[in-house]
Design an enzyme around this catalytic site. Structure first.
Site, PDB file in Angstrom:
ATOM      1  CB  CYS A 181      46.386 -28.027  77.092  1.00 42.91           C
ATOM      2  SG  CYS A 181      46.952 -26.971  75.791  1.00 42.91           S
TER       3      CYS A 181
ATOM      4  CE  LYS B 159      45.722 -19.355  70.816  1.00 46.57           C
ATOM      5  NZ  LYS B 159      45.805 -20.724  70.436  1.00 46.57           N
ATOM      6  CG  ASP B 160      50.902 -20.852  73.237  1.00 46.75           C
ATOM      7  OD1 ASP B 160      49.854 -21.508  73.106  1.00 46.75           O
ATOM      8  OD2 ASP B 160      51.572 -20.437  72.272  1.00 46.75           O
TER       9      ASP B 160
ATOM     10  NE  ARG C 261      49.874 -29.910  67.508  1.00 45.48           N
ATOM     11  CZ  ARG C 261      51.023 -30.224  68.107  1.00 45.48           C
ATOM     12  NH1 ARG C 261      51.192 -31.396  68.650  1.00 45.48           N
ATOM     13  NH2 ARG C 261      52.006 -29.350  68.165  1.00 45.48           N
TER      14      ARG C 261
ATOM     15  NE  ARG D 230      39.666 -22.233  72.888  1.00 47.32           N
ATOM     16  CZ  ARG D 230      39.397 -21.663  71.719  1.00 47.32           C
ATOM     17  NH1 ARG D 230      38.198 -21.217  71.443  1.00 47.32           N
ATOM     18  NH2 ARG D 230      40.348 -21.541  70.800  1.00 47.32           N
ATOM     19  NE  ARG D 231      40.545 -22.478  67.896  1.00 45.85           N
ATOM     20  CZ  ARG D 231      41.828 -22.292  67.633  1.00 45.85           C
ATOM     21  NH1 ARG D 231      42.552 -23.294  67.159  1.00 45.85           N
ATOM     22  NH2 ARG D 231      42.398 -21.114  67.828  1.00 45.85           N
TER      23      ARG D 231
ATOM     24  NE  ARG E 233      47.872 -26.204  63.534  1.00 47.93           N
ATOM     25  CZ  ARG E 233      47.342 -26.072  64.736  1.00 47.93           C
ATOM     26  NH1 ARG E 233      46.074 -25.763  64.858  1.00 47.93           N
ATOM     27  NH2 ARG E 233      48.074 -26.225  65.813  1.00 47.93           N
TER      28      ARG E 233
END
Length: 306
Positions: free
Chosen positions: A206, A43-44, A112, A94-95, A118
């Site tokens: 992104c 996904k990156d 971040r 997105r989330r 986190r």
């Protein structure tokens, strides 16, 4: 190796404005022949890779869904049962867009840092009631016990390629391509080609909320994709399917430029790969015909303005 995305920890990812946040330094090392292959979270990896690079393998996907990790005091809760105005940390537009729409009683704030950072912020500071992370990352680190809730597609669809690892190599390095090619998982490959083609055709990245869900069942590939406004109030989503049989690996095919959405898979038949790509493009066109471009343009402008 550390990358820009690992180093810039005080800014939301969608604001840094760099497409290859977690990949650039690694690609430099690949270019200089210091390394022969680079492993990324798929996904990156942007849907268009810099010239000279390709994804030579996509490994079998872990659980692609998002997970909720709760503050130790709130273990046993779900997003639904968190108190009014509880703060949930996520750095993903997105989330945030999807969850704001679904759980309007919650507040979403950027958080971040790598997984360790986190989790430490969640546990040690009283700011966040919960944070949203990729289930796959938690599983790979062996932290299954922190997963308090796994979000289903009705609650939150996942990012393109989420849960899969991509192995990036030099596009002309045939020996390395042959070497890593056996790692391709055919079903994951076809699902990710469809997802990446959908995102590329929408020109998402992104900085806009785009999400997907794919499933392979009885020779059918199902692709659900959606776009959201930043606050989740606008949403267009739909599902399409195509008949695709998961192929067995076979010997090399033709030598013409074999890349599809940045992926080279010569040992997987070409037909199913093209069908998966066409499914992604068709769904993107359907969403665009329903007004997705306007939602994405506004989201992009708002995000750039903040």
């Amino acid at each position: 190796m550390s990358t820009t995305g690992d180093k810039i920890l005080d800014t939301a990812l969608s604001k840094i404005g760099e497409k290859s946040l977690f990949t650039k330094e690694l690609e430099h090392a690949l270019e200089r022949n210091e390394v022969d292959l680079v492993v990324h979270s798929l996904k990156d990896l942007p849907t268009v890779l810099p010239p000279g690079f390709t994804i030579g393998a996509i490994c079998k996907r872990e659980n692609p869904h998002d997970a909720v990790v709760f503050h130790p005091k709130l273990v046993g809760k779900t997003l639904e049962t968190l108190p009014e105005k509880s703060v949930v940390g996520t750095s993903s537009l997105r989330r945030a867009a999807q969850l704001q729409r679904k759980f309007p009683h919650l507040e979403f704030r950027s958080i971040r840092g790598n997984l360790n950072t986190r989790l430490r912020k969640l546990d040690e500071q009283q700011e966040f009631s919960a944070i949203i992370l990729a289930t796959a990352g938690l599983q790979r680190m062996g932290w299954h016990n922190r997963v308090g809730q796994i979000l289903h597609p009705e609650e939150c669809m996942y990012a393109v390629g989420q849960g899969a690892l991509g192995v990036e190599v030099r596009a002309k390095d045939q020996d390395i391509l042959d070497l890593v090619g056996v790692l391709h998982d055919p079903e994951t490959l076809l699902r990710c080609i469809a997802e990446r083609a959908f995102l590329r055709h929408l020109e998402g990245g992104c900085s806009v909320p785009v999400a997907v869900h794919t499933a392979m069942k009885d020779g059918q590939l199902y692709l659900t994709g959606g776009v959201w406004s930043l606050d989740g109030s606008d949403n267009i989503q739909d599902t399409m399917q195509a008949t695709i049989h998961v192929p067995a690996q076979h010997e090399d095919g033709p030598e013409d430029d074999p890349q599809l959405v940045g992926i080279t898979a010569r040992n997987i038949p070409r037909g199913p790969q093209l069908a998966a790509q066409n499914l992604g493009i068709s769904l993107a066109n359907l969403l665009l015909s329903k007004g997705a471009k306007n939602i994405l343009d506004v989201a992009r402008q708002l995000n750039d303005a903040h």
